[in-house]
Motif scaffolding. Sequence first.
Motif, mmCIF file in Angstrom:
data_model
loop_
_atom_site.group_PDB
_atom_site.id
_atom_site.type_symbol
_atom_site.label_atom_id
_atom_site.label_comp_id
_atom_site.label_asym_id
_atom_site.label_seq_id
_atom_site.Cartn_x
_atom_site.Cartn_y
_atom_site.Cartn_z
ATOM 1 N N ALA A 119 0.828 -1.209 0.000
ATOM 2 C CA ALA A 119 0.000 0.000 0.000
ATOM 3 C C ALA A 119 0.858 1.253 0.000
ATOM 4 O O ALA A 119 0.595 2.226 -0.726
ATOM 5 C CB ALA A 119 -0.924 -0.018 1.224
ATOM 6 N N GLU A 120 1.924 1.233 0.791
ATOM 7 C CA GLU A 120 2.805 2.402 0.825
ATOM 8 C C GLU A 120 3.556 2.568 -0.499
ATOM 9 O O GLU A 120 3.747 3.688 -0.990
ATOM 10 C CB GLU A 120 3.782 2.247 1.990
ATOM 11 N N LEU A 121 3.952 1.424 -1.091
ATOM 12 C CA LEU A 121 4.667 1.486 -2.376
ATOM 13 C C LEU A 121 3.789 2.092 -3.469
ATOM 14 O O LEU A 121 4.223 2.963 -4.234
ATOM 15 C CB LEU A 121 5.125 0.079 -2.772
ATOM 16 N N ILE A 122 2.543 1.646 -3.529
ATOM 17 C CA ILE A 122 1.632 2.179 -4.561
ATOM 18 C C ILE A 122 1.382 3.660 -4.320
ATOM 19 O O ILE A 122 1.363 4.469 -5.243
ATOM 20 C CB ILE A 122 0.318 1.374 -4.554
ATOM 21 N N ARG A 123 1.191 4.026 -3.034
ATOM 22 C CA ARG A 123 0.901 5.441 -2.744
ATOM 23 C C ARG A 123 2.080 6.319 -3.109
ATOM 24 O O ARG A 123 1.917 7.409 -3.660
ATOM 25 C CB ARG A 123 0.554 5.582 -1.270
ATOM 26 N N VAL A 153 -9.869 9.318 -4.667
ATOM 27 C CA VAL A 153 -10.592 8.270 -3.945
ATOM 28 C C VAL A 153 -9.702 7.057 -3.734
ATOM 29 O O VAL A 153 -9.654 6.464 -2.645
ATOM 30 C CB VAL A 153 -11.876 7.882 -4.704
ATOM 31 N N THR A 154 -8.958 6.706 -4.758
ATOM 32 C CA THR A 154 -8.058 5.554 -4.631
ATOM 33 C C THR A 154 -6.949 5.836 -3.631
ATOM 34 O O THR A 154 -6.565 4.969 -2.835
ATOM 35 C CB THR A 154 -7.457 5.204 -6.003
ATOM 36 N N ARG A 155 -6.432 7.081 -3.666
ATOM 37 C CA ARG A 155 -5.384 7.426 -2.708
ATOM 38 C C ARG A 155 -5.920 7.357 -1.274
ATOM 39 O O ARG A 155 -5.235 6.897 -0.364
ATOM 40 C CB ARG A 155 -4.854 8.835 -2.997
ATOM 41 N N HIS A 156 -7.157 7.820 -1.086
ATOM 42 C CA HIS A 156 -7.750 7.736 0.260
ATOM 43 C C HIS A 156 -7.929 6.275 0.688
ATOM 44 O O HIS A 156 -7.657 5.921 1.849
ATOM 45 C CB HIS A 156 -9.104 8.451 0.265
ATOM 46 N N ALA A 157 -8.359 5.421 -0.281
ATOM 47 C CA ALA A 157 -8.530 4.009 0.049
ATOM 48 C C ALA A 157 -7.199 3.368 0.403
ATOM 49 O O ALA A 157 -7.106 2.575 1.360
ATOM 50 C CB ALA A 157 -9.174 3.277 -1.122
ATOM 51 N N LEU A 158 -6.149 3.706 -0.338
ATOM 52 C CA LEU A 158 -4.833 3.167 -0.016
ATOM 53 C C LEU A 158 -4.372 3.629 1.375
ATOM 54 O O LEU A 158 -3.759 2.865 2.127
ATOM 55 C CB LEU A 158 -3.821 3.584 -1.084
ATOM 56 N N GLY A 159 -4.651 4.885 1.685
ATOM 57 C CA GLY A 159 -4.290 5.391 3.016
ATOM 58 C C GLY A 159 -5.027 4.657 4.118
ATOM 59 O O GLY A 159 -4.464 4.340 5.173
ATOM 60 N N ILE A 202 -6.230 1.602 3.851
ATOM 61 C CA ILE A 202 -5.684 0.242 3.909
ATOM 62 C C ILE A 202 -4.408 0.228 4.742
ATOM 63 O O ILE A 202 -4.201 -0.627 5.610
ATOM 64 C CB ILE A 202 -5.422 -0.296 2.490
ATOM 65 N N GLU A 203 -3.558 1.199 4.495
ATOM 66 C CA GLU A 203 -2.306 1.265 5.235
ATOM 67 C C GLU A 203 -2.553 1.526 6.726
ATOM 68 O O GLU A 203 -1.916 0.922 7.594
ATOM 69 C CB GLU A 203 -1.425 2.370 4.643
#
Length: 539
Positions: A295-299, A317-323, A325-326
Amino acid sequence: MCPSRPLLGRPRPLRTRLVLSTVVLVAVVCAVIGTVTAIVLRSYLYGQLDTQLGEAARRAAAPHPPELQARRGGPLGFVQGGGQPIGTVGALTAPDGRVADSAVSTPARTTRGGEPVREPLTSDQSEALAALPRDGRPHDVALPGRGQYRAQSVTAFDGTTYLVGIPAAAVQETLGTLVVVEVCVTAAGLVAAGIAAAATVRIALGPLRRVAATATRVSELPLHRGEVALHERVPEAEADPRTEVGQVGAALNRMLGHVGSALTARQESETRVRQFVADASHELRTPLASIRGYAELIRRAAPGGGAGEGREEIGPVTRHALGRIESEAHRMTGLVEDLLLLARLDAGRPQALADLDLSPLVVDAVSDARAAGPGHAWRLDLPAEPVAVRGDAARLHQVLVNLLANARTHTPAGTTVTARVRVASGGSPHGSSGGGLVEVEVEDDGPGIPAELLPHVFERFARGDASRTRNGAGGSGGSGLGLAIVRAVVAAHGGRVGVTSVPGRTVFTVELPVRHLPQLPLGVPPAAPSGLSAVAAGD
């Protein structure tokens, strides 16, 4: 004072009740025997007395020739006749029923002329005797100055009525002596019966006391947690089913066997659960770390600044979802670490023990708490000298961090939180091992812990979110394991933890044994970091 049951209603020990019952039974038997004996003896003695009275009455009613009367001293001469007891009374009544003449039997005395000396009744005695019923049957009469008499009336052949009485003093004295003897013998018998009953009951209840001692030893065993070896049993001599006490002992042995089996099954189940938690926690650490890493790598690889080589544009929205998840992976990692720590503590894993000073640990923990909660007021109350304990520095630091985090999370901004270290009464900061206790307190003036939650705050997954204020609108609840870890770590160090709470004052207290720490300098308390208010020890 609260109302209590009356003294007479209090239950007495079985031994006391048995002894009292035996003594009461013996007393009743003695009373019945004594009463029957006294009644039978009285009937017998009064029967003899009535026989003597009847003989005297027949003598009085017999014809009295003039020569016999002259020889006896008149119509009442029968009183001095042979066979009459001393004190026999005879009286001649007038037609109006009064006593016309009377005489009392005395030791043989005569005048100079050879006539017997006559001793008449007094006026009071004559009146008492004249009140005798004229029915010819024996009656009890009390003559003033002479005591109790057995008397009856008799009519002679010439129509003269005589009153005859025989003293009953000897009978009454005999009956009185009998009663005294019976009372003394009964009292001695009751004392002997009480002593014998107490000794007999004590011997008879010996097996029951041993059964009770076995049950007491079992009740003192720590059966609520850990592996319990329940080897206590009632001896076979007290478990014979042919006796009442043996039946109780045998039933207790069967119950202890069932309890031992249940405790063994519970321990095996807890061991399996702990092992499962430990294994699952250990296995979950790696995938959780991978999730966080990816998750951190993708962000970081897709900051959202436009597509490039090897990059894809990611929307907000995807960035918020990744955050998220992390963040949740980080939170789950903390939960897994806490579960793994509890599993290791439950398994009794050895810790890295060393002699250390508590004050620096408290200062570091409060500094971290101040950085995490700048909206609270943080205070230190440390002693002037180092306070030494033997423990695992990392684990004790975790205890302090969890207590301070609990105070910060569950109290509103502006709450004052005080961390205090002090040596308990009777201890010394430089005493030998086991010479005293050191107390670490975390106190806050927040809203307090609800009364229904207070007994359960140290249980695992206990939550107080519904009633204690959250710090910030977006604050999220913890895992509910922080205070459970505190209790487990403190118990592993041979200490204990407690809490008291009322609105406006909540205090968590950790007690640890004091250790000797000679290498630390004395009289130099650790300096409080900037931004923390310090309070002198003892203020």
